[in-house]
Design an enzyme around this catalytic site. Sequence first.
Site, PDB file in Angstrom:
ATOM      1  N   SER A 197      -1.599   5.406 -13.793  1.00 51.10           N
ATOM      2  CA  SER A 197      -2.534   5.275 -14.932  1.00 51.10           C
ATOM      3  C   SER A 197      -3.157   3.885 -15.099  1.00 51.10           C
ATOM      4  CB  SER A 197      -1.870   5.673 -16.276  1.00 51.10           C
ATOM      5  OG  SER A 197      -1.781   7.072 -16.401  1.00 51.10           O
ATOM      6  N   THR A 198      -2.812   2.924 -14.249  1.00 49.71           N
ATOM      7  CA  THR A 198      -3.278   1.541 -14.499  1.00 49.71           C
ATOM      8  C   THR A 198      -4.561   1.185 -13.744  1.00 49.71           C
ATOM      9  OG1 THR A 198      -1.801   0.715 -12.768  1.00 49.71           O
ATOM     10  CG2 THR A 198      -0.980   0.644 -15.040  1.00 49.71           C
ATOM     11  N   ASP A 235      -5.218   8.137  -5.124  1.00 43.74           N
ATOM     12  CA  ASP A 235      -5.487   9.530  -4.757  1.00 43.74           C
ATOM     13  C   ASP A 235      -6.384   9.585  -3.509  1.00 43.74           C
ATOM     14  OD1 ASP A 235      -5.460  12.263  -5.055  1.00 43.74           O
ATOM     15  OD2 ASP A 235      -6.598  12.309  -6.929  1.00 43.74           O
ATOM     16  N   TYR A 284      -7.539   5.171 -15.030  1.00 45.93           N
ATOM     17  CA  TYR A 284      -7.132   5.690 -16.338  1.00 45.93           C
ATOM     18  C   TYR A 284      -6.888   4.599 -17.379  1.00 45.93           C
ATOM     19  CZ  TYR A 284      -6.908  10.556 -14.682  1.00 45.93           C
ATOM     20  OH  TYR A 284      -7.201  11.810 -14.210  1.00 45.93           O
ATOM     21  N   GLY A 316      -9.080   5.427  -5.862  1.00 44.55           N
ATOM     22  CA  GLY A 316      -7.791   4.752  -6.022  1.00 44.55           C
ATOM     23  C   GLY A 316      -6.717   5.284  -5.087  1.00 44.55           C
ATOM     24  N   ASP A 356       0.863  -1.186   0.000  1.00 46.25           N
ATOM     25  CA  ASP A 356       0.000   0.000   0.000  1.00 46.25           C
ATOM     26  C   ASP A 356       0.901   1.238   0.000  1.00 46.25           C
ATOM     27  OD1 ASP A 356      -1.634   2.157   0.694  1.00 46.25           O
ATOM     28  OD2 ASP A 356      -2.761   1.021   2.194  1.00 46.25           O
ATOM     29  N   ILE A 357       0.727   2.092  -0.982  1.00 45.87           N
ATOM     30  CA  ILE A 357       1.593   3.277  -1.120  1.00 45.87           C
ATOM     31  C   ILE A 357       1.503   4.189   0.107  1.00 45.87           C
ATOM     32  CG2 ILE A 357      -0.125   4.707  -2.373  1.00 45.87           C
ATOM     33  CD1 ILE A 357       3.470   4.616  -3.479  1.00 45.87           C
TER      34      ILE A 357
END
Length: 173
Positions: free
Chosen positions: A123-124, A40, A127, A38, A16-17
Amino acid sequence: MQVKINNSILEIVEGDITKQDTEAIVNAANSGLRGGGGVDGAIHRAGGPQIMGECRKIGGCPTGSAVITSGGNLKARYVIHTVGPVYHGGKRGEAELLANAYRSSLKLASEKGISTIAFPSLSTGAYGYPMDEAAGIALKTVIDYLKGHPEIVLVRFVLFNADAYGAYETALR
Ligand code: AR6
């Protein structure tokens, strides 16, 4: 999995970022810096309202560019917000825009004296960029950057599930 690029480390992990302890984590933002789902959504939830306050002051970020805010309540001191392209089939310059988003983020880190940085797979998600293609572009762009920028000592890709990890592992091998 870890590789060395000159004296820098490039690693891929599943995770997890928002939990990363690198000096900066990268957000997969939109060009209005308005927040969203997501990565963000997760970063703003975990980091608290200070980050959105700073995003509002900055106002926006074109696709392929990057801006920086503090990390609020996150372990990371900074959040670098970048905007990857929406995937429309691959013939609208998506590959270059995706590479630009990684490069802009790394450049900003270098300018700010940040030496450790964690990226999600830009982007995955919403997006729609195909994971395999995005993995190749992401890794190549970061490796090329690290070759010329020893001030960045660690780049970590934080992949959200085993499929994403597998795509990056294959691309890195
Ligand atoms: N840690 C690491 N990776 C994650 C996490 C997490 N906590 N959550 C999701 N992922 P996305 P995009 C993965 O949609 O495609 C937002 O609404 C996810 O599985 O976050 O660049 C923004 O506001 C996927 O592989 O970003 C924009 O409008 C990857 O992160 C738009 O989505 C990116 O998925 C940006 O879309």
